[in-house]
Design a protein around this motif. Sequence first.
Motif, PDB file in Angstrom:
ATOM      1  N   LEU A  35      42.202  44.148  31.780  1.00 28.65           N
ATOM      2  CA  LEU A  35      42.069  43.170  32.865  1.00 28.65           C
ATOM      3  C   LEU A  35      40.704  43.309  33.543  1.00 28.65           C
ATOM      4  O   LEU A  35      40.048  42.310  33.848  1.00 28.65           O
ATOM      5  CB  LEU A  35      43.201  43.322  33.873  1.00 28.65           C
ATOM      6  N   VAL A  36      40.279  44.530  33.768  1.00 28.97           N
ATOM      7  CA  VAL A  36      38.944  44.759  34.342  1.00 28.97           C
ATOM      8  C   VAL A  36      37.872  44.266  33.372  1.00 28.97           C
ATOM      9  O   VAL A  36      36.893  43.635  33.788  1.00 28.97           O
ATOM     10  CB  VAL A  36      38.744  46.248  34.701  1.00 28.97           C
ATOM     11  N   LEU A  37      38.049  44.536  32.081  1.00 29.02           N
ATOM     12  CA  LEU A  37      37.100  44.047  31.075  1.00 29.02           C
ATOM     13  C   LEU A  37      36.996  42.532  31.122  1.00 29.02           C
ATOM     14  O   LEU A  37      35.903  41.975  31.051  1.00 29.02           O
ATOM     15  CB  LEU A  37      37.519  44.499  29.669  1.00 29.02           C
ATOM     16  N   LEU A  38      38.136  41.852  31.274  1.00 25.02           N
ATOM     17  CA  LEU A  38      38.114  40.388  31.309  1.00 25.02           C
ATOM     18  C   LEU A  38      37.427  39.869  32.576  1.00 25.02           C
ATOM     19  O   LEU A  38      36.736  38.848  32.528  1.00 25.02           O
ATOM     20  CB  LEU A  38      39.529  39.829  31.176  1.00 25.02           C
ATOM     21  N   LEU A  39      37.586  40.558  33.677  1.00 30.57           N
ATOM     22  CA  LEU A  39      36.839  40.187  34.888  1.00 30.57           C
ATOM     23  C   LEU A  39      35.337  40.319  34.648  1.00 30.57           C
ATOM     24  O   LEU A  39      34.552  39.429  34.999  1.00 30.57           O
ATOM     25  CB  LEU A  39      37.241  41.090  36.053  1.00 30.57           C
ATOM     26  N   TRP A  40      34.949  41.446  34.053  1.00 29.30           N
ATOM     27  CA  TRP A  40      33.533  41.704  33.769  1.00 29.30           C
ATOM     28  C   TRP A  40      32.982  40.656  32.798  1.00 29.30           C
ATOM     29  O   TRP A  40      31.901  40.109  33.020  1.00 29.30           O
ATOM     30  CB  TRP A  40      33.374  43.116  33.208  1.00 29.30           C
ATOM     31  N   THR A  41      33.705  40.392  31.711  1.00 24.66           N
ATOM     32  CA  THR A  41      33.206  39.425  30.730  1.00 24.66           C
ATOM     33  C   THR A  41      33.188  38.016  31.301  1.00 24.66           C
ATOM     34  O   THR A  41      32.333  37.209  30.929  1.00 24.66           O
ATOM     35  CB  THR A  41      34.012  39.455  29.413  1.00 24.66           C
ATOM     36  N   GLY A  42      34.118  37.710  32.204  1.00 26.08           N
ATOM     37  CA  GLY A  42      34.089  36.398  32.856  1.00 26.08           C
ATOM     38  C   GLY A  42      32.823  36.218  33.671  1.00 26.08           C
ATOM     39  O   GLY A  42      32.131  35.194  33.566  1.00 26.08           O
ATOM     40  N   ALA A  43      32.505  37.214  34.484  1.00 23.72           N
ATOM     41  CA  ALA A  43      31.293  37.142  35.311  1.00 23.72           C
ATOM     42  C   ALA A  43      30.039  37.139  34.441  1.00 23.72           C
ATOM     43  O   ALA A  43      29.103  36.365  34.682  1.00 23.72           O
ATOM     44  CB  ALA A  43      31.263  38.314  36.289  1.00 23.72           C
ATOM     45  N   LEU A  44      30.017  37.995  33.426  1.00 23.68           N
ATOM     46  CA  LEU A  44      28.839  38.092  32.573  1.00 23.68           C
ATOM     47  C   LEU A  44      28.650  36.834  31.730  1.00 23.68           C
ATOM     48  O   LEU A  44      27.518  36.377  31.541  1.00 23.68           O
ATOM     49  CB  LEU A  44      28.908  39.332  31.681  1.00 23.68           C
ATOM     50  N   SER A  45      29.726  36.242  31.230  1.00 26.73           N
ATOM     51  CA  SER A  45      29.572  35.023  30.429  1.00 26.73           C
ATOM     52  C   SER A  45      29.078  33.864  31.298  1.00 26.73           C
ATOM     53  O   SER A  45      28.258  33.057  30.847  1.00 26.73           O
ATOM     54  CB  SER A  45      30.871  34.661  29.709  1.00 26.73           C
ATOM     55  N   TYR A  46      29.543  33.794  32.537  1.00 34.25           N
ATOM     56  CA  TYR A  46      29.051  32.768  33.459  1.00 34.25           C
ATOM     57  C   TYR A  46      27.547  32.940  33.673  1.00 34.25           C
ATOM     58  O   TYR A  46      26.780  31.982  33.604  1.00 34.25           O
ATOM     59  CB  TYR A  46      29.806  32.863  34.789  1.00 34.25           C
TER      60      TYR A  46
END
Length: 173
Positions: free
Chosen positions: A93-104
């Motif tokens: 879940l933390v990884l998905l938060l990080w990848t969401g912010a980074l992909s944006y």
Amino acid sequence: MVRLVTYLNTLLGKAISFAILIGMVIIVYEVIMRYVFNAPTVWVQGYTQRIFGAYFVLLGAYTLIHRGHVRVDLLLNDRFPRWRAFLDVVNYLVLLLWTGALSYQAWSYLEMSWLFNERDDSALGHPIWPIKLALFIGVVLIALQGVAELLDSLRRMIRPDPATATSEESTPA
């Protein structure tokens, strides 16, 4: 879905891993040109930076599949399978938060680079957008693999693998 994403990321990871060979050939070419023929090239540094940069970001999902990322297992050692699966769920879940912010952010960088025709400061003026595209694709691939790993962790939390599970009920408290 989990198997399909894992299969596609494995296939892509194996294909991208050959980029290291291309980079090595270019570097050997530069060394020969520079030291044997005393004729260094202008283009090698820019291309090898792009090859190795793309290589690094595009292999993130493949590395995640093979558990190659840095991981602190202090809370995971000697724990029950459901507890390990629960902690994996939290990690993904933390990884998905990080990848969401980074992909944006990666998309913003890519878009600006494309719109302004951003180029590096080398003599050849290479466009910058291809490496930013690689960053965006790499982060999206990590996010997709993160979703697949999250679903697998949820499955293991609900129904632990009997081969690796120790009976939680029979273990003394």
